[in-house]
Design an enzyme around this catalytic site. Structure first.
Site, PDB file in Angstrom:
ATOM      1  N   ASN A  67       0.843  -3.779  -1.124  1.00  0.00           N
ATOM      2  CA  ASN A  67      -0.616  -3.357  -0.647  1.00  0.00           C
ATOM      3  C   ASN A  67      -1.764  -3.278  -1.930  1.00  0.00           C
ATOM      4  O   ASN A  67      -1.424  -3.712  -2.694  1.00  0.00           O
ATOM      5  CB  ASN A  67      -0.254  -1.723  -0.006  1.00  0.00           C
ATOM      6  N   ARG A  68      -2.729  -2.127  -1.680  1.00  0.00           N
ATOM      7  CA  ARG A  68      -3.870  -2.601  -2.511  1.00  0.00           C
ATOM      8  C   ARG A  68      -4.018  -1.327  -3.368  1.00  0.00           C
ATOM      9  O   ARG A  68      -3.671  -0.265  -3.200  1.00  0.00           O
ATOM     10  CB  ARG A  68      -5.112  -2.452  -1.603  1.00  0.00           C
ATOM     11  N   HIS A 128      -0.642  -6.636  -3.745  1.00  0.00           N
ATOM     12  CA  HIS A 128       0.842  -6.901  -3.447  1.00  0.00           C
ATOM     13  C   HIS A 128       1.244  -7.696  -4.885  1.00  0.00           C
ATOM     14  O   HIS A 128       1.940  -8.650  -4.855  1.00  0.00           O
ATOM     15  CB  HIS A 128       0.828  -8.231  -2.596  1.00  0.00           C
ATOM     16  N   HIS A 138       7.770  -8.216   3.365  1.00  0.00           N
ATOM     17  CA  HIS A 138       6.621  -8.695   4.271  1.00  0.00           C
ATOM     18  C   HIS A 138       7.017  -9.468   5.476  1.00  0.00           C
ATOM     19  O   HIS A 138       6.379 -10.620   5.483  1.00  0.00           O
ATOM     20  CB  HIS A 138       5.641  -9.017   3.374  1.00  0.00           C
ATOM     21  N   ALA A 139       8.043  -9.393   6.141  1.00  0.00           N
ATOM     22  CA  ALA A 139       8.437 -10.190   7.194  1.00  0.00           C
ATOM     23  C   ALA A 139       7.276 -10.086   8.164  1.00  0.00           C
ATOM     24  O   ALA A 139       6.867  -8.863   8.615  1.00  0.00           O
ATOM     25  CB  ALA A 139       9.779  -9.768   7.730  1.00  0.00           C
ATOM     26  N   TYR A 140       7.151 -11.357   8.933  1.00  0.00           N
ATOM     27  CA  TYR A 140       6.169 -11.383   9.937  1.00  0.00           C
ATOM     28  C   TYR A 140       6.938 -11.579  11.359  1.00  0.00           C
ATOM     29  O   TYR A 140       7.880 -12.558  11.238  1.00  0.00           O
ATOM     30  CB  TYR A 140       5.188 -12.506   9.908  1.00  0.00           C
ATOM     31  N   ASP A 144      -4.298  -2.596  10.461  1.00  0.00           N
ATOM     32  CA  ASP A 144      -3.895  -3.013   9.158  1.00  0.00           C
ATOM     33  C   ASP A 144      -3.954  -1.769   8.408  1.00  0.00           C
ATOM     34  O   ASP A 144      -4.706  -1.680   7.416  1.00  0.00           O
ATOM     35  CB  ASP A 144      -4.522  -4.354   8.356  1.00  0.00           C
ATOM     36  N   GLN A 200       3.061   0.298   6.819  1.00  0.00           N
ATOM     37  CA  GLN A 200       1.896  -0.342   6.841  1.00  0.00           C
ATOM     38  C   GLN A 200       2.081  -1.160   8.231  1.00  0.00           C
ATOM     39  O   GLN A 200       2.914  -1.932   8.260  1.00  0.00           O
ATOM     40  CB  GLN A 200       1.368  -1.532   5.744  1.00  0.00           C
ATOM     41  N   GLU A 231       5.723  -2.918   7.191  1.00  0.00           N
ATOM     42  CA  GLU A 231       6.016  -2.746   5.686  1.00  0.00           C
ATOM     43  C   GLU A 231       6.259  -1.357   5.289  1.00  0.00           C
ATOM     44  O   GLU A 231       5.297  -0.621   5.066  1.00  0.00           O
ATOM     45  CB  GLU A 231       4.717  -3.468   4.934  1.00  0.00           C
TER      46      GLU A 231
END
Length: 348
Positions: free
Chosen positions: A87-88, A113, A183-185, A251, A287, A313
């Site tokens: 993340n940020r 990331h 970070h799986a989608y 998000d 997340q 996440e």
């Protein structure tokens, strides 16, 4: 073939091409329920998750690419291990013991990331230990401008209960910040099946962290009650996603409190296929991302469109190094970072 006689789960391996002249290995984890999960030693990337639907037909519910060419850039971070900091971090800057560290800015005004070459773009050492795939990586002191040499181990295990268990551990030679995730989608209808508007979601959190226009938390920890972020009861994604302020869907970080104990965080269901996914983690947050920015050509030429997947996440909160009221992400040489996150797959 590597096979642990004491476990029904098999792990096999094959070449997945090369990266910068080095061979990339794809490991295939398979249990007796027919579930198949494929993982690379490049970036720890989960490339495929094949699970049965209510009719027993296997489908791949994980977005990704067919070859290393796609993963070598991997703008969306499909399936990847994220570090050193998931993340940020605001302005790419944080301070430890009076010393300020400046990271590369790679997401608007912020660091995202782990930087330009994060853990997702590294070739990890790998070995099979029984029914566990073990990946290790040593991040040098100063890599991506983070302090301390950090030694990371991530273990993937597929159980007979259709659980993908991911166990993380890390140590450091100097005080640093760390926040690891995968970070799986996911699209439970199958990768490339269009939007997730026909999915139902439950997130078992009373609070979330509001963000500013650059997705940095304001520092507040707010109640979800009466907001579009209240997903404590089963909610159809398509019915609520356009009501989320900001116009880009979800998000956001959901808050679960203390670190270190495994807790039920979320469940997503897809009524048509009958598939569901549950998530449990020792992390204090998750997340929830509904892929507003998705625009890729994926496996088999599938068009991955906006809102075509969701991510869960497990993490510490974004920008925690600059938010003293958030659970700390500081790791000292005397400590060991530990996390266990479980994704459980099944049919309703």
């Amino acid at each position: 073939m590597l096979y642990n006689q004491s476990s029904p789960t098999m792990i096999t391996s094959s070449s997945f091409g090369t990266h910068e002249g080095k061979e990339v290995t794809q490991y295939t984890l398979k249990n007796n329920k027919g579930t198949v999960i494929k993982i690379l030693n490049y970036g720890g990337i989960i490339t495929n998750i094949l699970v049965p639907d209510k009719n027993g037909k296997n489908g791949d519910i994980c977005l990704g690419f067919d070859d290393m060419k796609g993963y070598a850039t991997n703008g969306p971070y499909f399936g990847a291990l994220i570090g050193r900091y998931a993340n940020r971090i605001a302005n790419g800057r944080f301070t430890i013991d009076g010393k300020t560290y400046q990271l590369d800015i790679n997401n608007g005004p912020n660091a995202l990331h782990g930087g330009k070459v994060g853990f997702d773009k590294r070739l990890w050492d790998s070995k099979v230990v029984g029914d566990v795939l073990e990946l290790t990586y040593v991040s040098a002191d100063g890599e991506e401008n983070y302090p301390g040499e950090v030694k990371v181990t991530v273990r993937y295990q597929l159980t007979e209960d259709n659980e993908l268990v991911i166990r993380y551990s890390a140590t450091t030679s100097a005080k640093t910040v760390i926040n690891l995730t995968n970070h799986a989608y996911f699209n439970l209808a199958g990768q490339g099946s269009g939007t997730i508007f026909d999915h139902n979601v439950t997130i078992n959190a009373d609070k979330y962290t509001p963000v500013d226009s650059t997705s940095i938390p304001t520092g507040d920890i707010s109640d979800v009650q009466g907001t579009a972020w209240d997903l404590r009861t089963k909610t159809n994604i398509g019915e609520v996603i356009h009501s989320v302020p900001g116009g880009v869907g979800y998000d956001h970080n959901y808050c679960f409190g203390k670190t270190g104990w495994q807790k039920y965080m979320a469940r997503v269901e897809h009524p048509s296929s009958g598939r569901f996914l549950e998530m449990y983690s020792t992390e204090p947050g998750v997340q929830f991302y509904t892929s507003f920015y998705l625009n890729e050509t994926g496996k088999g030429g599938a068009a991955y469109e906006k809102f075509g997947a969701f991510c869960l996440e497990a993490q510490h909160y974004p920008d925690s190094p600059n938010k003293p009221n958030f659970p700390t992400t500081l790791l000292a040489p005397s400590e060991t970072y530990l996390q266990t996150t479980t994704y459980k797959f099944g049919v309703m």
